[in-house]
Design a protein around this motif. Structure first.
Motif, PDB file in Angstrom:
ATOM      1  N   SER A 200       0.843  -1.206   0.000  1.00  0.00           N
ATOM      2  CA  SER A 200       0.000   0.000   0.000  1.00  0.00           C
ATOM      3  C   SER A 200       0.874   1.249   0.000  1.00  0.00           C
ATOM      4  O   SER A 200       0.600   2.221  -0.711  1.00  0.00           O
ATOM      5  N   GLU A 201       1.915   1.206   0.799  1.00  0.00           N
ATOM      6  CA  GLU A 201       2.846   2.336   0.844  1.00  0.00           C
ATOM      7  C   GLU A 201       3.575   2.491  -0.496  1.00  0.00           C
ATOM      8  O   GLU A 201       3.669   3.597  -1.053  1.00  0.00           O
ATOM      9  N   LEU A 202       4.071   1.371  -1.022  1.00  0.00           N
ATOM     10  CA  LEU A 202       4.782   1.404  -2.308  1.00  0.00           C
ATOM     11  C   LEU A 202       3.880   1.952  -3.403  1.00  0.00           C
ATOM     12  O   LEU A 202       4.316   2.736  -4.256  1.00  0.00           O
TER      13      LEU A 202
ATOM     14  N   ARG B   7      -6.125   4.038   9.982  1.00  0.00           N
ATOM     15  CA  ARG B   7      -4.671   4.010   9.827  1.00  0.00           C
ATOM     16  C   ARG B   7      -4.025   3.837  11.193  1.00  0.00           C
ATOM     17  O   ARG B   7      -4.548   4.296  12.210  1.00  0.00           O
ATOM     18  N   THR B   8      -2.889   3.211  11.198  1.00  0.00           N
ATOM     19  CA  THR B   8      -2.116   3.092  12.429  1.00  0.00           C
ATOM     20  C   THR B   8      -1.449   4.443  12.716  1.00  0.00           C
ATOM     21  O   THR B   8      -1.389   5.311  11.829  1.00  0.00           O
ATOM     22  N   PRO B   9      -0.922   4.628  13.901  1.00  0.00           N
ATOM     23  CA  PRO B   9      -0.238   5.899  14.179  1.00  0.00           C
ATOM     24  C   PRO B   9       0.944   6.152  13.243  1.00  0.00           C
ATOM     25  O   PRO B   9       1.371   7.293  13.076  1.00  0.00           O
TER      26      PRO B   9
ATOM     27  N   PHE C 250      -0.013   3.536   8.362  1.00  0.00           N
ATOM     28  CA  PHE C 250      -0.258   2.353   7.544  1.00  0.00           C
ATOM     29  C   PHE C 250      -1.695   1.873   7.743  1.00  0.00           C
ATOM     30  O   PHE C 250      -2.323   2.193   8.762  1.00  0.00           O
ATOM     31  N   PRO C 251      -2.232   1.068   6.803  1.00  0.00           N
ATOM     32  CA  PRO C 251      -3.609   0.597   6.973  1.00  0.00           C
ATOM     33  C   PRO C 251      -3.738  -0.246   8.246  1.00  0.00           C
ATOM     34  O   PRO C 251      -2.913  -1.111   8.514  1.00  0.00           O
ATOM     35  N   SER C 252      -4.783   0.011   9.023  1.00  0.00           N
ATOM     36  CA  SER C 252      -5.042  -0.827  10.187  1.00  0.00           C
ATOM     37  C   SER C 252      -5.963  -1.978   9.797  1.00  0.00           C
ATOM     38  O   SER C 252      -6.398  -2.068   8.635  1.00  0.00           O
TER      39      SER C 252
ATOM     40  N   ALA D 104     -11.878  -5.542  18.285  1.00  0.00           N
ATOM     41  CA  ALA D 104     -10.456  -5.245  18.553  1.00  0.00           C
ATOM     42  C   ALA D 104      -9.670  -5.168  17.258  1.00  0.00           C
ATOM     43  O   ALA D 104      -9.940  -5.897  16.298  1.00  0.00           O
ATOM     44  N   ASP D 105      -8.668  -4.282  17.240  1.00  0.00           N
ATOM     45  CA  ASP D 105      -7.950  -4.005  15.984  1.00  0.00           C
ATOM     46  C   ASP D 105      -6.453  -4.280  16.084  1.00  0.00           C
ATOM     47  O   ASP D 105      -5.948  -4.789  17.093  1.00  0.00           O
ATOM     48  N   LYS D 106      -5.771  -3.909  15.032  1.00  0.00           N
ATOM     49  CA  LYS D 106      -4.344  -4.213  14.926  1.00  0.00           C
ATOM     50  C   LYS D 106      -3.507  -3.512  15.989  1.00  0.00           C
ATOM     51  O   LYS D 106      -2.556  -4.092  16.519  1.00  0.00           O
TER      52      LYS D 106
END
Lengths: 422, 322
Positions: free
Chosen positions: A300-302, B138-140, B143-145, B162-164
């Motif tokens: 996703s980042e790439l 998104r995570t802190p 990135f996708p959570s 509950a999540d990542k």
């Protein structure tokens, strides 16, 4: 004329392909000079996906196969070419991109494979070969350049030791300016305790002593030293190139807030300023466990970074003379292990080439239906390097003289893949 | 001592399993996009595939004579289990569905997906009753959570998701109100230096029989995030105070993928890394009473009525464990 003047006479004569220029007609020389000028205007950005990105989750998806994993394939803007659904933004850039799906490099060890994919060939005990960046710096760099010829970012610590920045027998002149912990090169700034005037005066004194020493002498070492010092003011002035904060917020957001995104934005700034080779390493893709969660993050980042880079380069008119490469040391196994991971796999894997010299919308080679073997068109590291050189207008058969031994840019028999070249 | 007494080896990965009481059969979700009807104790075992999903099948429940499955294709399917045909297919989530839980009265079920929403569905009509949105996409680190787990309290009044990044939300299932958030941050490993990405997340949730406590399963902090090499971890929370009562850290490595509260008062957890494990948590002594390795990573399990025998969905096999 400006362009031609900017090529130093010494460098022009030193260029192997132009070595017989004296025997050519004036018109022939002008043509060669023009070709050389054009060639020197070319750049490379290598996005080094350290640790081994999965071909199945990027360029060669196998949806519905037992090895395919959970991600689907999506169509791209080139009919007939599909890539992983993790790359929706990249799917809009295939007209500028060639995919090679049949790399077979036979080395599944991080260290050996990384060296192979940096050097384009196996090590030899008696020869320290230059890596891709050093060769590009040598071939495309200008002696009068005010910016570095080879910049390398590698911030993660994993795999950094095996990710080469090696100029080998080309000498330290072509070593990478390597950034690891800092985002801006250390020691570029003038020391605070030395005033601008003192700094300039010291430089003038050094130049005067150097000129006096050089008078009546032929010394390549002294010449190199003088050349290195001549580059100092430019390098000091290039500090601002490494700072993406001077870009508009919209541009920084386009590349994304991650370190990889911001470093790639800096890479664009560097190539725009004339740096011939920039490597941005994104580590670490070694997903032995939780491959799909890892690739959901990293692809996703790439995808965002590639989309931003190709869009940005195109809008600035730089894409046709900048080659963007995504490459790892190997791919990942089709088999999914019990940790839902994929392991090292060098038998059949993929890379991408976009922009300069590339036939967009092309796919070369094919893996079999489960991705276990090459089905068509096996490609080795040498062949890939020959293709990269050819795309940049560099003759891959060109030879460097290592003592009495001629060393070609790629090993004999490594021919470019014409099907992906414009 | 836990012991694998029978294994049905297959090439698929099995992510979820549900037991149909009336017919003594099981339904499992697999990596080939099929739901399988399985009678593991027959000789030869029955293994019948049902086509309908286009992605890993990761959630399954048996409700009032129906089978409902959830998959990475984002859909829920209501099955005619006798005919092996889909009765109803609902586009439920914009991204992968990671889990599905059934209410005690079987009148509704809750799905969670990587669109970071929990959705409550009427099991009879297939209609959406409610959406619960309270997990960051998104995570802190940008990135996708992922929204991994869902569980429903025994009285059906509350549910947990509950999540990542280890955020656990407790919801009022009737009103959709967010009642409490708990942060199980140890189960999320962000590596800012060596590898610059993440691993982990809360993978399993379980309410206590009285609904006052919640158990969360996953993996502790990981040194080398290339592998599932963190120690297995189960955290016990007091829901009234929102406080951690105790964290159980196993000797065995990997994710705790499923937890059940045993009628005798202890807790059974299963999961794994490359291999699998079965762990028994003694809550009164705050110790792991037993931890046994099994041949393959366990993604889900159900028990018989007496909770003396367990049927596990594993990587490449269905296992019966006593």
């Amino acid at each position: 004329m400006t362009l031609i003047r900017s090529i130093s006479r010494r460098r022009f004569l030193a260029t192997g392909t132009l070595g017989t220029a004296a025997a050519l007609t004036t018109r022939g020389v002008e043509q060669l000079l023009a070709a050389e000028a054009q060639r020197q205007d070319k750049r490379v950005i290598l996005l080094w996906l350290a640790g081994g990105a999965s071909q199945l989750e990027t360029w060669d998806p196998k949806p519905g196969r037992p090895t395919g994993g959970p991600f689907q394939a999506i169509s791209t803007n080139v009919p007939g070419i599909q890539i992983s659904e993790l790359m929706p933004r990249m799917s809009r850039h295939l007209q500028h991109t060639a995919i090679i799906r049949s790399l077979n490099t036979k080395d599944g060890d991080h260290g050996g494979a990384s060296r192979l994919m940096h050097l384009g060939r196996r090590d030899e005990p008696s020869v320290k070969f230059p890596d891709l960046g050093a060769i590009i710096a040598r071939e495309l760099g200008r002696s009068d350049s005010q910016v570095p010829d080879y910049v390398s970012f590698y911030t993660a610590t994993e795999g950094r030791g095996t990710s080469l920045g090696q100029s080998g027998f080309l000498g330290a002149r072509y070593n990478a300016m390597s950034l690891t912990q800092e985002q801006i090169p250390a020691n570029l700034r003038r020391l605070e305790q030395i005033s601008e005037m003192d700094h300039r005066a010291r430089g003038q004194l050094r130049d005067a002593i150097s000129e006096q020493f050089m008078r009546g002498r032929e010394s390549s070492a002294a010449g190199s030293q003088r050349e290195a010092y001549q580059r100092v003011p430019g390098l000091m002035a290039s500090e601002k190139l490494f700072d993406p904060s001077s870009e508009p917020l919209s541009m920084r957001e386009l590349y994304g807030e991650t370190l990889f995104g911001q470093q790639t934005l800096v890479a664009r700034r560097l190539v725009e300023a004339g740096v011939p080779f920039v490597k941005v390493s994104r580590a670490w893709w070694d997903s032995h466990g939780q491959n799909f969660e890892t690739h959901l993050e990293l692809v996703s980042e790439l995808d965002q970074v590639l989309d931003a880079l190709l869009t940005d380069l195109q809008q600035r008119g730089l894409l046709q003379r900048t080659l963007v490469i995504t490459l790892s040391e190997f791919g990942r196994t089709p088999a999914i292990n019990a940790s839902l991971g994929r392991d090292h796999f060098a038998t059949v894997w993929s890379c991408s080439l976009s922009g300069c010299g590339i036939l967009g919308g092309s796919v070369y080679g094919k893996s079999d239906e489960d991705g276990n073997d090459v089905a068509e068109g096996p490609v080795g590291a040498g062949q890939l390097f020959a293709t990269i050189f050819q795309a940049l207008g560099i003759d891959h058969r060109k030879e460097y003289a290592l003592g009495a031994r001629p060393v070609p840019l790629t090993n004999p028999g490594s021919e470019p893949i014409k099907a992906v070249l414009a | 001592m836990s012991k694998v007494i029978k294994e049905l080896q297959r090439r698929e990965i099995f992510f979820c399993i549900a037991r149909e009481l009336e017919n003594h059969q099981f339904f499992v979700g697999a990596s080939d996009g099929r739901v399988y009807r399985v009678m593991p104790e027959c000789e030869p075992p029955v293994f019948l595939g049902m086509d309908g999903h286009r992605g890993y099948v990761t959630g399954i429940v048996c409700a009032r004579g129906q089978v409902i499955s959830a998959a990475y294709d984002g859909s829920l399917i209501w099955w005619d289990s006798r005919e092996g045909q889909p009765r109803r297919k609902v586009p439920a989530h914009a991204r992968w569905i990671r889990g599905l839980a059934l209410s005690p009265d079987e009148s509704w079920c809750a799905s969670v997906g990587d669109d970071m929403v929990c959705r409550i569905w009427d099991t009879e009509s297939g209609l959406l009753r409610r959406e619960l949105a309270g997990h960051a996409p998104r995570t802190p680190q940008h990135f996708p959570s992922m929204l991994f787990a869902v569980a429903i309290a025994p009285d059906g009044q509350r549910l947990a998701t509950a999540d990542k990044v280890g955020k656990i939300n407790i919801w009022d299932s009737s009103s959709g109100a967010l009642l409490r958030s708990i942060q199980a941050e140890t189960m999320y490993t962000w590596d800012p230096k060596q590898r610059i990405h993440s691993i982990g997340g809360v993978r399993s949730l379980c309410f206590s029989p009285d609904g006052r406590q919640l158990l969360a399963g996953g993996m502790g902090q990981v040194g080398n995030i290339d592998h599932l090499e963190g120690k297995s971890r189960m955290e016990q929370y007091d829901l009234e105070r929102g406080e951690l009562i105790h964290a159980f850290e196993g000797e065995l490595k990997g994710l705790v993928e499923k937890l059940i509260w045993h009628p005798q008062g202890h807790v059974i957890g299963m999961g794994g890394d490359h291999g699998g494990f079965v762990q028994t948590y003694d809550l009164s002594s705050q110790a792991i009473a037993q931890q046994e390795k099994t041949p393959s990573h366990i993604h889900d399990f159900v028990s018989n009525d007496a909770a003396s025998r367990f049927y596990a969905a594993c990587h490449g096999r269905i296992a019966i464990i006593e």
